[in-house]
Design a protein around this motif. Structure first.
Motif, PDB file in Angstrom:
ATOM      1  N   ASN A  52      37.690  54.324   4.428  1.00  0.00           N
ATOM      2  CA  ASN A  52      38.525  54.830   5.513  1.00  0.00           C
ATOM      3  C   ASN A  52      38.112  54.148   6.814  1.00  0.00           C
ATOM      4  N   THR A  53      38.998  54.170   7.769  1.00  0.00           N
ATOM      5  CA  THR A  53      38.802  53.399   9.005  1.00  0.00           C
ATOM      6  C   THR A  53      37.965  54.131  10.037  1.00  0.00           C
ATOM      7  N   ALA A  54      37.515  55.349   9.730  1.00  0.00           N
ATOM      8  CA  ALA A  54      36.762  56.112  10.725  1.00  0.00           C
ATOM      9  C   ALA A  54      35.267  56.104  10.458  1.00  0.00           C
ATOM     10  N   ASP A  55      34.843  55.492   9.355  1.00  0.00           N
ATOM     11  CA  ASP A  55      33.406  55.460   9.102  1.00  0.00           C
ATOM     12  C   ASP A  55      32.827  54.141   9.606  1.00  0.00           C
ATOM     13  N   SER A  56      31.535  53.980   9.417  1.00  0.00           N
ATOM     14  CA  SER A  56      30.872  52.796   9.965  1.00  0.00           C
ATOM     15  C   SER A  56      30.942  51.608   9.016  1.00  0.00           C
TER      16      SER A  56
END
Lengths: 125, 342
Positions: A52-56
């Motif tokens: 997902n695009t919200a993790d590091s």
């Protein structure tokens, strides 16, 4: 959403160079994804990336090289403020250069519940 | 604006009021001015207008079209024009920029309002106001919270289909988001909001011939008290110059409020005060009130409030001078954004 409703895209790629796939959400949303590969002439799909695009973690995956006729398939699950517009760009590149028409832009509006799902099938040629 | 002098009185409990949007608690039906704590559309509040139709452009091009529609064929401002826009659809930063850059986040959530109404006492003149609403800090903005978006991404991943075409209903994604919002949302988060409005009186509705109509500013801060309460402080300033049909004055108001309960039902106690000065007749007025009660949210933007309060006035002016009571509704958060994260 059934496979029959997936968007269909065709891309010109080199069959001898690995393919890089990058996923970026350019709006204030979170996008989860899963990416598969299917060799030409087979029915089997293999997961080549998910996240997902919200993790590091990076949202860039290298696969191949793949000959013409192979397929890449991706699912996106987008969430954000209800009713807001989102944009996710899936970029295909080889050797550091984007392939022709390699920026597949997925645009839309999340539902009143703040979610949207979409699938795209990319045929390599 | 002149109001009849309010006698000192005590209001009995069980005074039940239907409160719409920004009206006050006990005593609202007797006061004639209900400034919002921090109005979402300060231009409309400044003009004391409730437009039935508001243009809400979602692109810069639409903004231009809307503004052009507000001008008639002779180049005059149309009366009854209302436009409201946010930075959300116009600026569109990505999530990382939104979370890490205070300026971009603030500008993304800015709300601009523009409105026109027929001027009081002169049907050919038009009053124009431009307003700005800024959320300087919002501890309840979940999309600005990295721990929220990180966990949201993880839960959304759980909705991915096992194979292409297996299908994923949006219900899984909605449920994932709704469940996390329910866990993380805080009705009493710390917030700071600022609203500004400036007005101009357009003679014969000509855009090039305007007289300064004054301005207004509101500032509200809210601080959470555990999970059960919230303390708020509010200040407002108004300047109105002398114009035909309007009284010159300056006023400042302030107050504090404490709330205990939940987002749906809460008890409150508040103390408010307002001072008016610089009037045409040189009179200064000071007024204040306190109130104590319970309010319940029955629908979006509809609250029922009951309780009692005591108005008191201390003024040096003669008994027949103006008294303005500041009845204020303490709605700090932007209703629209709160709706986005639910």
């Amino acid at each position: 959403m059934s496979k029959g409703k997936a968007r269909r895209v065709k891309l010109e790629v080199s069959p001898t160079v690995p393919l890089d796939i990058d996923i970026a959400c350019t709006t204030v949303h979170v996008a989860a994804y899963r990416i598969w590969h299917q060799a030409k002439g087979t029915d089997q799909w293999t997961v080549i990336g998910e996240g997902n695009t919200a993790d590091s973690a990076t949202d860039n995956y290298a696969t191949g090289p793949h000959p013409a006729g192979d397929k890449i398939y991706y699912w996106l699950g987008v969430s954000g403020p209800p009713g807001s517009k989102y944009e996710v760009v899936v970029t295909f590149s080889q050797g550091g250069q984007m392939v022709p028409d390699g920026a597949v832009v997925e645009k839309g509006r999340v539902s009143d519940g703040g979610a949207a799902a979409l699938e795209t099938e990319v045929t390599l040629r | 604006m002149k109001t009849p002098r309010m006698p000192r009185r005590r209001m009995a409990a069980a005074a039940l009021l239907a409160w719409l949007g920004g009206a006050a608690g006990p005593g609202a039906q007797e006061a004639t001015e209900y400034p919002e704590a921090v109005p979402e559309s300060p231009a409309f509040t400044f003009l004391e207008a409730s437009p039935a139709r508001i243009a809400r452009p979602s692109s810069f091009r639409d903004v231009g079209v809307a503004l052009i529609n507000g001008i008639d064929q002779e180049g005059r401002a149309s009366q009854g024009f209302a436009l409201e826009g946010t930075g959300w659809n116009l600026l569109q930063p990505d999530l990382r920029a939104y979370q890490s850059d205070w300026w971009r986040r603030t500008l993304t959530n800015v709300r601009v309002s523009v409105g026109t109404v027929k001027a009081t006492g002169d049907s050919a003149a038009t009053d124009l106001a431009v307003g700005l609403n800024l959320t300087l800090w919002d501890g309840g903005d979940l999309m600005a919270d990295r721990s929220f978006t990180s966990e949201l991404g993880r839960r959304l991943q759980g909705c991915a289909p096992d194979s292409p075409g297996a299908g994923t209903s949006e219900e899984c994604l909605r449920a994932a988001r709704a469940g996390l919002v329910k866990e993380k949302a805080r009705w009493n988060a710390t917030r700071v909001g600022l609203s500004l409005a400036l007005g101009s009186r357009l003679v014969d509705s000509e855009l090039s011939d305007g007289a300064f109509l004054g301005g207004r500013a509101w500032l509200v801060g809210a601080m959470g008290l555990g999970t059960w309460g919230q303390a708020l402080a509010q200040g407002a300033y108004t300047y109105r110059p002398a114009l035909e049909g309007a009284t010159q004055y300056q006023s400042g108001s302030g107050g504090i409020r404490a709330i205990a309960g939940s987002a749906q039902v809460n008890g409150f106690v508040e103390i408010l005060g307002e001072r008016r000065w610089g009037t045409d007749d040189g009179a200064d007025d000071t007024a204040g009130q306190w109130s104590l009660g319970v309010e319940a949210r029955v629908a979006k933007d509809l609250w029922l409030s009951t309780g009692f309060g005591d108005r008191f006035a201390a003024h040096a002016a003669a008994p027949d001078r103006v008294i303005v009571i500041a009845n204020v509704r303490w709605g700090v958060a932007s209703a629209a954004r709160m709706g986005m994260v639910r």
